[in-house]
Design an enzyme around this catalytic site. Structure first.
Site, short mmCIF file in Angstrom:
data_model
loop_
_atom_site.label_atom_id
_atom_site.label_comp_id
_atom_site.label_asym_id
_atom_site.label_seq_id
_atom_site.Cartn_x
_atom_site.Cartn_y
_atom_site.Cartn_z
N ALA A 34 90.25 33.05 84.19
CA ALA A 34 90.85 32.38 85.35
C ALA A 34 91.77 33.34 86.11
O ALA A 34 91.75 33.38 87.34
CB ALA A 34 91.63 31.15 84.90
N TYR A 36 91.53 36.55 86.14
CA TYR A 36 90.66 37.52 86.80
C TYR A 36 90.11 36.93 88.11
O TYR A 36 90.18 37.56 89.16
CB TYR A 36 89.50 37.92 85.87
CG TYR A 36 88.55 38.91 86.52
CD1 TYR A 36 88.76 40.28 86.41
CD2 TYR A 36 87.47 38.46 87.27
CE1 TYR A 36 87.92 41.18 87.03
CE2 TYR A 36 86.62 39.36 87.91
CZ TYR A 36 86.84 40.72 87.78
OH TYR A 36 86.01 41.60 88.40
N LEU A 83 58.90 60.54 77.54
CA LEU A 83 59.02 61.13 76.21
C LEU A 83 57.69 61.07 75.48
O LEU A 83 56.92 60.13 75.66
CB LEU A 83 60.05 60.36 75.38
CG LEU A 83 61.51 60.44 75.81
CD1 LEU A 83 62.33 59.38 75.08
CD2 LEU A 83 62.06 61.83 75.52
N GLU A 116 69.26 58.39 68.89
CA GLU A 116 69.76 57.27 69.70
C GLU A 116 68.70 56.17 69.71
O GLU A 116 67.51 56.47 69.75
CB GLU A 116 69.95 57.70 71.16
CG GLU A 116 70.87 58.86 71.37
CD GLU A 116 70.80 59.38 72.82
OE1 GLU A 116 70.27 58.68 73.69
OE2 GLU A 116 71.28 60.50 73.03
N LYS A 118 66.08 53.69 71.12
CA LYS A 118 65.30 53.72 72.36
C LYS A 118 65.35 52.32 72.97
O LYS A 118 64.74 51.38 72.47
CB LYS A 118 63.86 54.13 72.09
CG LYS A 118 63.06 54.34 73.37
CD LYS A 118 61.71 54.97 73.07
CE LYS A 118 61.00 55.44 74.33
NZ LYS A 118 60.69 54.36 75.26
N ASP A 120 64.79 49.17 75.27
CA ASP A 120 63.59 48.67 75.92
C ASP A 120 63.96 48.02 77.25
O ASP A 120 64.06 46.81 77.37
CB ASP A 120 62.89 47.67 74.99
CG ASP A 120 61.45 47.48 75.39
OD1 ASP A 120 60.99 48.20 76.30
OD2 ASP A 120 60.79 46.61 74.81
N TYR A 228 72.53 57.83 78.99
CA TYR A 228 72.18 58.72 77.88
C TYR A 228 71.85 60.14 78.27
O TYR A 228 71.56 60.95 77.41
CB TYR A 228 71.05 58.14 77.03
CG TYR A 228 69.86 57.60 77.81
CD1 TYR A 228 69.07 58.44 78.58
CD2 TYR A 228 69.54 56.25 77.76
CE1 TYR A 228 67.99 57.95 79.30
CE2 TYR A 228 68.46 55.74 78.48
CZ TYR A 228 67.69 56.60 79.24
OH TYR A 228 66.64 56.12 79.94
N LYS A 317 58.44 55.58 67.62
CA LYS A 317 58.31 54.18 68.04
C LYS A 317 58.24 53.22 66.84
O LYS A 317 57.66 53.54 65.81
CB LYS A 317 57.03 54.02 68.88
CG LYS A 317 57.03 54.83 70.16
CD LYS A 317 57.96 54.25 71.21
CE LYS A 317 57.45 52.98 71.82
NZ LYS A 317 56.53 53.19 72.94
N CYS A 411 43.67 13.54 55.47
CA CYS A 411 44.09 14.78 54.84
C CYS A 411 42.88 15.70 54.61
O CYS A 411 41.89 15.25 54.04
CB CYS A 411 44.78 14.46 53.51
SG CYS A 411 45.13 15.94 52.54
N CYS A 414 42.47 15.78 50.48
CA CYS A 414 42.14 14.63 49.63
C CYS A 414 41.61 13.44 50.43
O CYS A 414 41.31 12.40 49.85
CB CYS A 414 43.36 14.21 48.82
SG CYS A 414 44.63 13.41 49.83
N CYS A 429 50.28 13.59 54.71
CA CYS A 429 49.20 13.03 53.91
C CYS A 429 49.84 11.97 53.01
O CYS A 429 50.87 12.21 52.39
CB CYS A 429 48.57 14.14 53.07
SG CYS A 429 47.78 13.55 51.55
N CYS A 435 46.89 13.91 45.71
CA CYS A 435 46.40 14.99 46.58
C CYS A 435 46.58 16.33 45.86
O CYS A 435 47.70 16.72 45.51
CB CYS A 435 47.15 14.99 47.90
SG CYS A 435 46.70 16.37 48.98
S1 IVH Z 1 66.07 60.21 77.09
C1 IVH Z 1 63.53 63.50 79.43
N1 IVH Z 1 67.15 58.36 75.66
O1 IVH Z 1 62.40 55.94 77.31
C2 IVH Z 1 63.47 62.07 79.12
N2 IVH Z 1 65.29 57.79 77.04
O2 IVH Z 1 59.71 57.14 77.21
C3 IVH Z 1 64.85 61.59 78.84
N3 IVH Z 1 64.68 55.41 76.95
O3 IVH Z 1 62.08 56.79 80.68
C4 IVH Z 1 64.84 60.25 78.28
N4 IVH Z 1 66.26 54.81 75.54
O4 IVH Z 1 63.55 54.79 80.10
C5 IVH Z 1 66.18 58.66 76.54
N5 IVH Z 1 68.27 56.78 74.37
C6 IVH Z 1 67.29 57.08 75.24
C7 IVH Z 1 66.40 56.13 75.74
C8 IVH Z 1 65.39 56.51 76.64
C9 IVH Z 1 65.24 54.40 76.29
C10 IVH Z 1 63.51 55.28 77.85
C11 IVH Z 1 63.71 55.86 79.20
C12 IVH Z 1 62.60 56.85 79.39
C13 IVH Z 1 61.63 56.40 78.39
C14 IVH Z 1 60.77 57.57 77.96
#
Ligand code: IVH
Length: 674
Positions: A34, A36, A83, A116, A118, A120, A228, A317, A411, A414, A429, A435
């Protein structure tokens, strides 16, 4: 006037941005929502009066602006690459070997990688000039993306101005925009409520929200971002390792993922991969793997790039959690209590790291909700260790005249009639122990770990024994002989002896486990424990009527009715006797003797007690055999009143029922509890 307004606007912006940072990045807000909002309104009003004073880092941009005709194109100064993927440990060690070869790492030397998650979501490039966010662009084809600055500004965890006194002339950072699971669920709830189509998954939700021409709509969805990597940097020397770069960016107030780890060599990388795979369901956002990056920037430069991917990084992956396949048929499985569960028979498909050919459809409501029809093309989902399920139908692929799934009238095992009682979510059943499926499931349950815990007697073996006609009911387990067992395929003498030994050993159990193992409808582990605790002996439980069962904490009318019905059945009683004759035994709980002391008395509790809650007092009295009622009648033995009692005291006085205070209640309990 303008001078003063300018100062006020600058100060309000600074304060609001600070609050956002504390809230989203540090996770420790210092003002209420509030407060804020009030500050935000103030800023909005000032800006409305002095539109020429609106700055690019003003937090008011976060609510979005007027819709665009289309997105402008943005050419990336440094291309946004993708990647290479690895799916096995072998592929990961191949990657590590090629890295070491190119770097000419000395014999036995290891490379340090930064691991790190990855994320999605969608890759994004953010351009800060002199510390101010001036442009945000999607990856597009890697060379040219779309200008989504207005939309990105609505992400409240992202600073519109870097937290530094000496910002670099140009700092372009790359990261991932995503939607966390909670916001995804929330968005879908409101879409469904508005009669719109929900998003298929968080990634699509993030993509859809980011590509909105009307940024006010983006502002309504809660997007997240983690940065990243670096793009173009001018006027400053960037740190010399990936790990230090992330720390550096975090120091500017940019959100970075903390689930990272420096790993020396491929084994350490793989260990982290497995660690994150386990943590995956707890993260609160979707990830589809782990990225390993050579940590040292000098080494990164030496390794360089292929045409579209760096040589210094790889994405390990996770197995996909969703896959498309054909629904061959829907069958109905009969459970221990007769419940019919629809099961999907599928064209086998590799998903979540295993081959899946069956998936649960939960119940008929679920089938209707997802509109699953026979022979549909479906998406199967298996996340973590959970049971595979049919997530949704690919409606576009449905053949004309696809038949709906109907609950069978009889059933499938049975042929007894199937009934769905009023208010029951499942159809059952009605065959009971006649059964074969119900009997077999009952045996599995009896043998299971949380019930009788018969070592080595798993579901598969129970099925094998039933199919061979060796067991038809629970007590048949104790009639098994070594000869019978060794006649089964894949059962040697050693396994047979082991099984007979564990059957013998498991005969010594507890009352709670035994009661749970009987498989009484609606009686779970907790209910069985409560019954054992309250009554102390099997005889007492069997003799209890619904009224006395309902005095047990956590046992309601439904469970009470099921318990009474179970023990009223002559077959069940005969089976229990047979089990006991075979030597199944459990110690009688000592409490039974004490419990009877207040038997026959009915008390009413009212007002606030100081030494315990009314619920605790009720439990103590019940444990001593008393009844505790919610209303005063002629049958009430006494009323115990705490502070500020209500009308119950007056009622008691009018009926000549004695009324005592808390001290007297304490005395009653002390006298009777051992
Ligand atoms: S580094 C030179 N770090 O994965 C490429 N990518 O398959 C640098 N992604 O287009 C990417 N988490 O959208 C990097 N910790 C992470 C990531 C990441 C997700 C995605 C990103 C990239 C795709 C590549």
């Amino acid at each position: 006037m303008t001078d003063k307004a300018e100062k006020q606007i600058a100060e309000l912006s600074k304060t609001l941005n600070e609050h956002l940072y504390r809230y989203h990045v540090q996770d420790s807000p210092t003002v209420s929502d509030a407060e804020y909002d009030a500050l935000f309104k103030q800023l909005e009003q000032l800006e409305a009066q002095h539109p020429h004073l609106i700055k690019p880092d003003s937090p008011t941009h976060r609510v979005g602006g007027p819709p665009l005709e289309g997105f402008e194109q943005v050419k990336h100064k440094v291309p946004m690459l993708s990647l290479n993927n690895a799916f096995t440990f072998e592929e990961l060690s191949d990657f590590d070997r090629s890295v070491r070869e190119r770097l000419e790492t000395e014999e036995g030397g290891e490379v340090t990688y930064l691991a790190e998650p990855k994320l999605d979501g969608l890759a994004i490039s953010l351009r800060y000039e002199s510390g101010i966010l001036v442009q945000a662009a999607t990856r597009g084809d890697g060379t040219t993306g779309e200008n989504v600055t207005d939309n990105i500004r609505t992400i409240s965890m992202l600073p519109l101005k870097l937290r530094t006194k000496k910002p670099p002339a140009v700092l372009e950072v790359r990261g991932e925009v995503f939607m966390d699971t909670a916001s995804f669920d929330e968005s879908n709830k409101s879409l469904i409520a508005a009669g719109d189509k929900p998003f298929v998954n968080p990634r699509n939700a993030a993509a859809g929200s980011l590509r909105q021409l009307d940024s006010r709509k983006t502002a309504k969805r809660r997007l997240s971002i983690y940065v990243y990597s670096l793009g173009e940097v001018e006027g400053v020397e960037a740190p010399a390792s990936q790990f230090k770069i992330l720390q550096w960016l975090s120091g500017f107030g940019l959100p970075t993922n903390t689930e990272i780890k420096e790993c020396i060599g491929p084994e350490a990388c793989f260990k982290f991969y497995e660690f994150i795979l386990k943590r995956r369901p707890l993260l609160g956002y979707d990830i589809d793997g782990v990225v390993f990056k050579v940590d040292d920037m000098i080494q990164q430069r030496e390794l360089g790039f292929r045409s579209r991917t760096p040589r210094w990084a790889i994405a390990q992956k996770f197995p996909a959690e969703e896959a498309q396949t054909q629904l061959l048929d829907v069958e109905f499985q009969v459970g221990r209590t007769g419940a019919l569960t629809p099961v999907a028979r599928l064209e086998p498909v590799f998903v979540g790291g295993v081959t899946v050919s069956n998936a649960t459809l939960h119940n008929m409501d679920e089938i209707e909700r997802k509109d699953i029809r026979r022979k549909d093309t479906v998406i199967v989902r298996r996340a973590g260790d959970v049971i595979p399920e049919v997530a949704r139908v690919v409606v576009e692929r449905r053949k004309k005249g696809a038949r709906k799934v109907k609950m069978p009238a009889r059933c499938p095992v049975c042929s007894s009639p199937v009934e769905r009682a009023d208010g029951d979510a499942v159809a059952r059943c009605t065959g009971g122990l006649s059964c074969a499926a119900q009997r077999r499931e009952g045996i599995k349950h009896y043998a299971s770990r949380r019930a009788m815990d018969i070592d080595g007697l798993g579901d598969k073996l129970v099925e094998q024994l039933s199919e061979a006609g060796l067991i038809n009911s629970i007590d048949d387990l104790y009639k098994l002989t070594a000869e019978q067992l060794t006649s089964l395929p894949r059962m040697g003498e050693k396994s047979a002896t082991n099984l007979l030994e564990s059957l013998e050993k498991a005969k010594q159990t507890t009352l709670a486990r035994f009661v749970f193992g009987l498989g009484i409808r609606d009686v779970g582990e907790g209910g069985a424990a409560a019954l054992a605790d309250h009554f102390g002996s099997l005889d007492a439980i069997m003799a209890a009527d619904e009224t006395s069962l309902e005095t047990v904490e956590d046992i309601g009318p439904v469970v009470s009715a099921s318990v009474v019905a179970f023990f009223a059945n002559a077959d069940n009683r005969a089976m229990i006797n047979a089990l006991i004759d075979h030597g199944v035994n459990f110690p009688v709980l000592e409490k039974a003797a004490v419990e009877q002391r207040l038997e026959g008395n009915t008390y009413v509790l009212t007002g606030t007690l100081s030494s315990m809650s009314r619920d605790q007092a009720k439990q103590k009295l019940q444990r001593l055999g008393a009844k505790v009622s919610g209303s005063v009648s002629k049958k009430t033995t006494a009323v115990y009143a705490g502070a500020s009692p209500g009308s119950k005291v007056t009622k008691a006085e009018s009926l000549n029922v004695p009324v005592f205070d808390e001290d007297a209640l304490q005395a009653l309990l002390n006298e009777n509890e051992l």
